[in-house]
Motif scaffolding. Structure first.
Motif, PDB file in Angstrom:
ATOM      1  N   MET A 179       0.247  -1.139  -0.205  1.00 48.57           N
ATOM      2  CA  MET A 179       0.217  -0.087   0.050  1.00 48.57           C
ATOM      3  C   MET A 179       0.984   0.996   0.412  1.00 48.57           C
ATOM      4  SD  MET A 179      -2.779   1.685   2.928  1.00 48.57           S
ATOM      5  CE  MET A 179      -2.868   0.263   2.837  1.00 48.57           C
ATOM      6  N   ASN A 180       0.616   2.069  -0.547  1.00 45.51           N
ATOM      7  CA  ASN A 180       1.408   3.442  -0.618  1.00 45.51           C
ATOM      8  C   ASN A 180       1.305   4.484  -0.343  1.00 45.51           C
ATOM      9  OD1 ASN A 180       3.992   2.923  -2.178  1.00 45.51           O
ATOM     10  ND2 ASN A 180       3.079   3.745  -3.877  1.00 45.51           N
ATOM     11  N   ARG A 181       1.026   4.790   0.299  1.00 45.37           N
ATOM     12  CA  ARG A 181       1.130   6.372   1.293  1.00 45.37           C
ATOM     13  C   ARG A 181       1.351   7.084   0.954  1.00 45.37           C
ATOM     14  NH1 ARG A 181      -1.200   4.264   7.244  1.00 45.37           N
ATOM     15  NH2 ARG A 181      -2.193   2.042   6.387  1.00 45.37           N
ATOM     16  N   GLU A 182       1.348   8.600   0.440  1.00 49.66           N
ATOM     17  CA  GLU A 182       1.313   9.575   0.311  1.00 49.66           C
ATOM     18  C   GLU A 182       0.894  10.849   1.487  1.00 49.66           C
ATOM     19  OE1 GLU A 182       0.568  12.545  -3.224  1.00 49.66           O
ATOM     20  OE2 GLU A 182       1.178  10.371  -3.725  1.00 49.66           O
ATOM     21  N   TYR A 183       1.574  11.549   1.488  1.00 45.40           N
ATOM     22  CA  TYR A 183       1.628  12.697   2.895  1.00 45.40           C
ATOM     23  C   TYR A 183       0.928  13.994   1.960  1.00 45.40           C
ATOM     24  CZ  TYR A 183       2.070  16.369   5.392  1.00 45.40           C
ATOM     25  OH  TYR A 183       1.859  17.956   6.388  1.00 45.40           O
ATOM     26  N   GLU A 184      -0.576  14.006   2.585  1.00 43.03           N
ATOM     27  CA  GLU A 184      -1.392  14.819   2.370  1.00 43.03           C
ATOM     28  C   GLU A 184      -1.316  16.220   3.494  1.00 43.03           C
ATOM     29  OE1 GLU A 184      -5.959  15.747   1.515  1.00 43.03           O
ATOM     30  OE2 GLU A 184      -5.182  13.826   1.084  1.00 43.03           O
ATOM     31  N   GLU A 185      -1.278  17.278   3.436  1.00 43.34           N
ATOM     32  CA  GLU A 185      -1.028  18.298   4.228  1.00 43.34           C
ATOM     33  C   GLU A 185      -2.672  18.848   4.163  1.00 43.34           C
ATOM     34  OE1 GLU A 185       0.942  22.687   4.745  1.00 43.34           O
ATOM     35  OE2 GLU A 185       1.729  21.587   3.031  1.00 43.34           O
ATOM     36  N   LEU A 186      -2.958  19.030   6.057  1.00 41.93           N
ATOM     37  CA  LEU A 186      -4.625  19.423   6.314  1.00 41.93           C
ATOM     38  C   LEU A 186      -4.445  20.427   5.886  1.00 41.93           C
ATOM     39  CD1 LEU A 186      -5.236  16.366   8.720  1.00 41.93           C
ATOM     40  CD2 LEU A 186      -5.802  16.855   6.140  1.00 41.93           C
ATOM     41  N   LYS A 187      -5.021  21.096   5.546  1.00 43.54           N
ATOM     42  CA  LYS A 187      -4.978  22.870   5.221  1.00 43.54           C
ATOM     43  C   LYS A 187      -6.176  23.688   6.369  1.00 43.54           C
ATOM     44  CE  LYS A 187      -5.038  23.242   0.062  1.00 43.54           C
ATOM     45  NZ  LYS A 187      -5.032  22.213  -0.593  1.00 43.54           N
ATOM     46  N   PRO A 188      -6.015  24.278   6.740  1.00 41.87           N
ATOM     47  CA  PRO A 188      -7.104  24.746   7.992  1.00 41.87           C
ATOM     48  C   PRO A 188      -8.279  25.274   7.214  1.00 41.87           C
ATOM     49  CG  PRO A 188      -4.580  26.678   7.532  1.00 41.87           C
ATOM     50  CD  PRO A 188      -4.684  25.282   6.420  1.00 41.87           C
ATOM     51  N   ILE A 189      -9.315  24.835   8.292  1.00 39.34           N
ATOM     52  CA  ILE A 189     -10.325  25.199   8.426  1.00 39.34           C
ATOM     53  C   ILE A 189     -11.113  26.106   9.213  1.00 39.34           C
ATOM     54  CG2 ILE A 189     -11.111  23.351   9.489  1.00 39.34           C
ATOM     55  CD1 ILE A 189     -13.090  22.349   7.856  1.00 39.34           C
ATOM     56  N   SER A 190     -12.032  27.111   8.844  1.00 40.45           N
ATOM     57  CA  SER A 190     -12.696  27.945   9.445  1.00 40.45           C
ATOM     58  C   SER A 190     -14.122  27.602  10.542  1.00 40.45           C
ATOM     59  CB  SER A 190     -13.596  29.198   8.846  1.00 40.45           C
ATOM     60  OG  SER A 190     -14.193  28.880   7.609  1.00 40.45           O
ATOM     61  N   GLN A 191     -13.592  28.736  11.477  1.00 43.67           N
ATOM     62  CA  GLN A 191     -14.958  27.220  12.605  1.00 43.67           C
ATOM     63  C   GLN A 191     -16.380  27.266  11.629  1.00 43.67           C
ATOM     64  OE1 GLN A 191     -14.884  29.284  15.955  1.00 43.67           O
ATOM     65  NE2 GLN A 191     -17.114  28.623  16.752  1.00 43.67           N
ATOM     66  N   ALA A 192     -16.775  28.143  11.287  1.00 49.49           N
ATOM     67  CA  ALA A 192     -17.922  28.454  10.252  1.00 49.49           C
ATOM     68  C   ALA A 192     -17.760  27.046   9.166  1.00 49.49           C
ATOM     69  CB  ALA A 192     -18.428  29.720   8.987  1.00 49.49           C
ATOM     70  N   ASP A 193     -16.932  26.872   8.693  1.00 47.17           N
ATOM     71  CA  ASP A 193     -16.533  25.135   7.656  1.00 47.17           C
ATOM     72  C   ASP A 193     -16.364  24.392   8.907  1.00 47.17           C
ATOM     73  OD1 ASP A 193     -17.474  27.761   5.425  1.00 47.17           O
ATOM     74  OD2 ASP A 193     -15.030  27.311   4.915  1.00 47.17           O
ATOM     75  N   ALA A 194     -16.282  24.772   9.560  1.00 43.41           N
ATOM     76  CA  ALA A 194     -15.844  23.099  10.168  1.00 43.41           C
ATOM     77  C   ALA A 194     -17.257  22.640  11.295  1.00 43.41           C
ATOM     78  CB  ALA A 194     -14.981  23.439  11.017  1.00 43.41           C
ATOM     79  N   MET A 195     -17.858  23.773  11.380  1.00 39.80           N
ATOM     80  CA  MET A 195     -19.700  23.353  12.470  1.00 39.80           C
ATOM     81  C   MET A 195     -20.249  23.591  11.139  1.00 39.80           C
ATOM     82  SD  MET A 195     -18.897  24.402  14.597  1.00 39.80           S
ATOM     83  CE  MET A 195     -20.866  24.454  15.454  1.00 39.80           C
ATOM     84  N   ASP A 196     -20.135  23.742   9.406  1.00 40.70           N
ATOM     85  CA  ASP A 196     -21.113  23.471   8.122  1.00 40.70           C
ATOM     86  C   ASP A 196     -20.925  21.392   8.265  1.00 40.70           C
ATOM     87  OD1 ASP A 196     -22.959  23.707   6.029  1.00 40.70           O
ATOM     88  OD2 ASP A 196     -20.834  23.272   5.148  1.00 40.70           O
ATOM     89  N   ALA A 197     -19.418  20.958   8.093  1.00 40.69           N
ATOM     90  CA  ALA A 197     -19.554  20.403   7.841  1.00 40.69           C
ATOM     91  C   ALA A 197     -19.403  19.236   8.720  1.00 40.69           C
ATOM     92  CB  ALA A 197     -17.533  19.887   7.668  1.00 40.69           C
ATOM     93  N   LEU A 198     -19.281  19.624  10.227  1.00 39.54           N
ATOM     94  CA  LEU A 198     -19.380  18.943  11.546  1.00 39.54           C
ATOM     95  C   LEU A 198     -22.270  18.024  11.587  1.00 39.54           C
ATOM     96  CD1 LEU A 198     -17.526  19.914  14.253  1.00 39.54           C
ATOM     97  CD2 LEU A 198     -17.452  17.857  13.101  1.00 39.54           C
TER      98      LEU A 198
END
Length: 114
Positions: A1-20
């Motif tokens: 299995m190949n795993r590739e590092y993916e940088e996680l981009k910041p998320i705003s509180q509003a976008d996080a709450m929407d996703a949650l």
């Protein structure tokens, strides 16, 4: 299995709450980790993690525990008693015990007791 590092981009509180608020568990997991890693205010992230520790999906509960570890590492503060009690309650759960113990270890190491 190949795993590739993916940088996680910041998320705003509003976008996080929407996703949650969505029913898409992948979206919720991604948003919670990104929010824990990028939020300047740990309190709403902690509240979301504590709610998700009770989610029926074990993967979401695991990400919530890991995200609490991220908060401890980044901010060096949490509501110590509330978080540790919630995590300790998960230790008997065969799907969550390891995640909870790892998060508790991080919190013990990184967050000074009040």
């Amino acid at each position: 299995m190949n795993r590739e590092y993916e940088e996680l981009k910041p998320i705003s509180q509003a976008d996080a709450m929407d996703a949650l608020a969505s029913s898409d568990n992948n979206r919720i997991r991604d948003a919670l980790v990104r929010w824990a890693l990028s939020s300047e205010d740990w309190r709403p992230v902690q509240a979301a993690c504590l709610r998700l520790l009770r989610h029926p999906d074990a993967a979401l509960r695991g990400v919530a525990a890991i995200s609490l570890s991220h908060l401890a590492r980044i901010h060096r503060t949490l509501d110590h008693e509330e978080v540790t009690q919630a995590l300790q309650a998960l230790i008997p759960d065969p799907e969550m015990g390891g995640h909870a113990e790892l998060a508790l270890d991080d919190i013990r190491l990184l967050v000074p007791r009040p």
